[in-house]
Design a protein around this motif. Structure first.
Motif, PDB file in Angstrom:
ATOM      1  N   ASN B  12      95.597  53.378  58.502  1.00 34.79           N
ATOM      2  CA  ASN B  12      94.928  53.085  59.818  1.00 34.79           C
ATOM      3  C   ASN B  12      95.613  51.763  60.664  1.00 34.79           C
ATOM      4  OD1 ASN B  12      92.829  55.052  59.613  1.00 34.79           O
ATOM      5  ND2 ASN B  12      92.073  53.795  57.963  1.00 34.79           N
ATOM      6  N   VAL B  13      96.123  51.978  61.713  1.00 30.68           N
ATOM      7  CA  VAL B  13      97.023  51.126  62.397  1.00 30.68           C
ATOM      8  C   VAL B  13      96.559  51.120  63.918  1.00 30.68           C
ATOM      9  CG1 VAL B  13      98.904  51.289  60.742  1.00 30.68           C
ATOM     10  CG2 VAL B  13      98.907  52.550  62.876  1.00 30.68           C
ATOM     11  N   GLU B  15      97.435  50.590  67.826  1.00 31.14           N
ATOM     12  CA  GLU B  15      98.485  51.011  68.877  1.00 31.14           C
ATOM     13  C   GLU B  15      99.281  49.942  68.933  1.00 31.14           C
ATOM     14  OE1 GLU B  15      95.979  52.234  72.344  1.00 31.14           O
ATOM     15  OE2 GLU B  15      97.561  53.659  72.768  1.00 31.14           O
ATOM     16  N   SER B  78     103.559  52.197  67.577  1.00 36.52           N
ATOM     17  CA  SER B  78     102.805  53.394  67.306  1.00 36.52           C
ATOM     18  C   SER B  78     101.983  53.909  68.320  1.00 36.52           C
ATOM     19  CB  SER B  78     101.938  53.268  66.014  1.00 36.52           C
ATOM     20  OG  SER B  78     102.626  52.733  64.840  1.00 36.52           O
ATOM     21  N   LYS B  79     101.948  55.087  68.782  1.00 35.86           N
ATOM     22  CA  LYS B  79     101.098  55.628  69.587  1.00 35.86           C
ATOM     23  C   LYS B  79     100.063  56.356  69.100  1.00 35.86           C
ATOM     24  CE  LYS B  79     104.574  54.584  72.338  1.00 35.86           C
ATOM     25  NZ  LYS B  79     104.711  53.533  73.290  1.00 35.86           N
ATOM     26  N   ASP B  82     100.806  59.538  67.543  1.00 37.68           N
ATOM     27  CA  ASP B  82     101.436  59.897  66.219  1.00 37.68           C
ATOM     28  C   ASP B  82     100.440  59.971  65.106  1.00 37.68           C
ATOM     29  OD1 ASP B  82     103.446  56.516  67.055  1.00 37.68           O
ATOM     30  OD2 ASP B  82     103.848  58.762  67.604  1.00 37.68           O
ATOM     31  N   SER B  83      99.273  59.816  65.495  1.00 35.36           N
ATOM     32  CA  SER B  83      98.184  60.599  64.370  1.00 35.36           C
ATOM     33  C   SER B  83      98.435  61.520  64.028  1.00 35.36           C
ATOM     34  CB  SER B  83      96.774  60.207  64.875  1.00 35.36           C
ATOM     35  OG  SER B  83      96.624  58.960  65.349  1.00 35.36           O
ATOM     36  N   LEU B 105      98.242  59.305  58.939  1.00 37.46           N
ATOM     37  CA  LEU B 105      98.496  58.147  59.726  1.00 37.46           C
ATOM     38  C   LEU B 105      97.355  58.320  60.565  1.00 37.46           C
ATOM     39  CD1 LEU B 105      99.620  55.414  60.811  1.00 37.46           C
ATOM     40  CD2 LEU B 105     101.382  57.158  62.233  1.00 37.46           C
ATOM     41  N   VAL B 107      96.310  56.260  64.224  1.00 37.33           N
ATOM     42  CA  VAL B 107      96.543  55.258  64.956  1.00 37.33           C
ATOM     43  C   VAL B 107      95.462  55.071  65.923  1.00 37.33           C
ATOM     44  CG1 VAL B 107      98.209  54.337  66.984  1.00 37.33           C
ATOM     45  CG2 VAL B 107      98.901  55.674  64.881  1.00 37.33           C
TER      46      VAL B 107
END
Lengths: 114, 109
Positions: B12-13, B15, B78-79, B82-83, B105, B107
């Motif tokens: 979990n990141v 944006e 990351s956008k 991108d998830s 992933l 985001v």
């Protein structure tokens, strides 16, 4: 559409019935792969062909599963006497021969055994 | 030991973050390597091949470490889009393409 196509997209069948899926690869591709994917897992290798020759079949694959590629073009995957554990997405991919060549997937056939 | 292994995540990141995934493979005779992206209930789609010298495609960088038998994928900036689940794939040398279980992933804004 020149991509990999699979038919049907969805199949619901009763336990014990036989089902057959079809895959049409990209026309110039001589390699064809079958995979099975369940939720949360990556595609699990089932078998693959080079032209009409079946080169390898997963040891995990039950003998209820059989695949053919009779003329080196389209392929069929048959599951006999389906079980609930066969419920999954069945994916077909094709590639050209040669190291480093990418494989492209069809949209898959989602099988539900009830 | 599985032929191809990945950390399932989820990662979990926010944006704009940079995130990296690794994938290890067991067969030293493996010849070619790929990253695929898979969206929920869709088929895997090729993201990029992985070359020995490493390669970059926009915000995505792939690298191969033959000595330690792993490949990596780096995503910069990351956008939300991108998830997805990122699958690594390894051609084992017998031309059998084997996939890892995938790394999820997510985001967030």
């Amino acid at each position: 559409d020149t991509g990999v196509s699979q038919d049907p997209r969805h199949k619901i069948t009763k336990r014990g019935q036989n089902v057959t899926f079809r895959c049409d690869p990209i026309s110039e591709h001589n390699r064809l792969y079958w995979y099975r994917q369940t939720l949360g897992q990556g595609p699990e290798f089932l078998t693959y062909f080079q032209n009409e020759a079946q080169l390898e079949k997963s040891r995990l694959l039950s003998d209820r599963f059989s695949a053919e590629r009779p003329k080196g073009s389209f392929s069929t995957l048959e599951i006999q006497r389906t079980e609930q554990g066969d419920s999954a997405m069945y994916l077909c991919a094709s590639s050209s021969q040669g190291a480093g060549t990418e494989a492209f997937f069809g949209q898959g056939t989602r099988l539900t055994v009830v | 030991r599985k032929e191809v292994e990945q950390d399932p995540g989820p990662f979990n990141v926010p944006e704009g973050a940079t995130v990296a995934f690794n994938c290890t493979y067991s067969n030293s005779a493996s010849q070619s390597f790929f990253w695929y992206r898979q969206d929920c209930r869709k088929e895997p789609k090729l993201l990029m091949s992985v070359y020995s010298s490493g390669n970059e495609d926009g915000r995505f960088t792939a690298q191969l470490n033959r000595a330690s038998q792993y490949i990596s994928l780096l995503i910069r900036d990351s956008k939300l889009s991108d998830s997805a689940t990122y699958l690594c794939a390894v051609n084992t040398g017998t031309d059998k393409l084997i996939f890892g279980t995938g790394t999820r992933l997510q985001v967030f804004p």
